[in-house]
Design a protein around this motif. Structure first.
Motif, short mmCIF file in Angstrom:
data_model
loop_
_atom_site.label_atom_id
_atom_site.label_comp_id
_atom_site.label_asym_id
_atom_site.label_seq_id
_atom_site.Cartn_x
_atom_site.Cartn_y
_atom_site.Cartn_z
N LEU A 160 0.83 -1.21 0.00
CA LEU A 160 0.00 0.00 0.00
C LEU A 160 0.86 1.26 0.00
CD1 LEU A 160 -2.75 1.40 0.20
CD2 LEU A 160 -2.61 1.12 2.69
N LEU A 161 1.90 1.27 0.83
CA LEU A 161 2.78 2.44 0.90
C LEU A 161 3.50 2.68 -0.42
CD1 LEU A 161 4.37 1.98 4.46
CD2 LEU A 161 2.63 3.65 3.76
N TRP A 162 4.00 1.59 -1.03
CA TRP A 162 4.75 1.74 -2.26
C TRP A 162 3.89 2.27 -3.40
CZ3 TRP A 162 8.95 2.64 -4.70
CH2 TRP A 162 9.05 2.37 -6.08
N PHE A 163 2.74 1.64 -3.62
CA PHE A 163 1.90 2.06 -4.74
C PHE A 163 1.31 3.44 -4.51
CE2 PHE A 163 1.68 -2.63 -5.50
CZ PHE A 163 2.29 -2.60 -6.74
N SER A 164 1.03 3.79 -3.27
CA SER A 164 0.54 5.14 -2.97
C SER A 164 1.62 6.17 -3.27
CB SER A 164 0.11 5.24 -1.50
OG SER A 164 -0.98 4.40 -1.23
N ALA A 165 2.85 5.88 -2.84
CA ALA A 165 3.96 6.81 -3.08
C ALA A 165 4.24 6.94 -4.58
CB ALA A 165 5.21 6.33 -2.36
N LEU A 166 4.21 5.82 -5.29
CA LEU A 166 4.50 5.84 -6.72
C LEU A 166 3.40 6.56 -7.49
CD1 LEU A 166 6.44 4.81 -8.94
CD2 LEU A 166 5.04 2.74 -9.07
N GLY A 167 2.15 6.22 -7.19
CA GLY A 167 1.03 6.80 -7.93
C GLY A 167 0.80 8.26 -7.62
N PHE A 168 0.66 8.59 -6.33
CA PHE A 168 0.35 9.97 -5.95
C PHE A 168 1.59 10.85 -5.95
CE2 PHE A 168 -3.13 7.52 -3.92
CZ PHE A 168 -4.21 8.15 -4.55
#
Length: 205
Positions: A160-168
């Motif tokens: 969750l942290l990785w994809f949130s950081a990458l996407g947003f």
């Protein structure tokens, strides 16, 4: 949080991040959608929820079924390879056709259904996701004994942290990608990555 919980959670977080923080088809797509501002929340949610399902499946022992049915993995591998090659062709066309290159917009260039279908395909048609997330994470998790679900929670949190950081976080690059030339370079790189991954999958590596 006591040591019996913190240890497995931290190990799960670190192991999960080690597996997903790499250049790949899924990450490339998340980055592109994040830069464009197209359905980023939807993309992040699908990626994180998919990982959560796969991690839970590994902890529940589904990995043994994968080992017992290698032919299923082969079918997924060839389907995934075909999809990646097709996506590479589309990315190459975007890079080679200046008229198709647009500055940052708000709809991501595709409807929500198309975006969701693409990210689902990039996630679930990747045989490595079953081998790494289900088998590897599942094995490590089950070695934690009573802390296996805390390990799984840590791995899910890492996803969750990785994809949130990458996407947003990709929105920080929008000033750069306000120029069509930058999109040409990005789509060219995505085409190369997707094609290379597709060939590797087809070759079984």
């Amino acid at each position: 949080m006591n040591a019996a919980v913190f240890g497995p959670v931290a190990l799960g977080l670190g192991t999960g991040l080690a597996l997903i923080v790499a250049i790949g088809a899924q990450n490339a797509f998340v980055l592109r959608q994040g830069i464009r501002g197209g359905y980023v929340g939807l993309v992040v949610a699908i990626c994180a929820l998919s990982d959560a399902v796969l991690i839970a499946a590994g902890i529940l022992g589904i990995g043994t079924l994968i080992q017992a049915a290698p032919a299923v993995v082969d079918v997924v591998r060839y389907a995934g390879a075909a999809f990646l090659v097709c996506y590479a062709v589309m990315a190459a066309r975007r890079a080679l056709r200046p008229g198709a290159l647009v500055a940052v917009d708000q709809d991501g260039g595709s409807g929500a259904g198309a975006v969701a279908a693409t990210v689902l395909a990039l996630t679930w048609l990747n045989p490595h996701v079953y081998l790494d997330t289900v088998l590897l994470l599942g094995t490590v998790a089950n070695n934690q004994g009573p802390g296996r679900w805390w390990f799984g929670a840590g791995a899910m949190l890492g996803s969750l942290l990785w994809f949130s950081a990458l996407g947003f976080g990709a929105r920080l690059l929008r000033p750069v990608f306000a120029r069509p030339g930058a999109w040409r370079i990005l789509d060219g790189l995505i085409a190369v990555v997707m094609l290379a991954l597709g060939i590797r999958l087809a070759a079984g590596s």
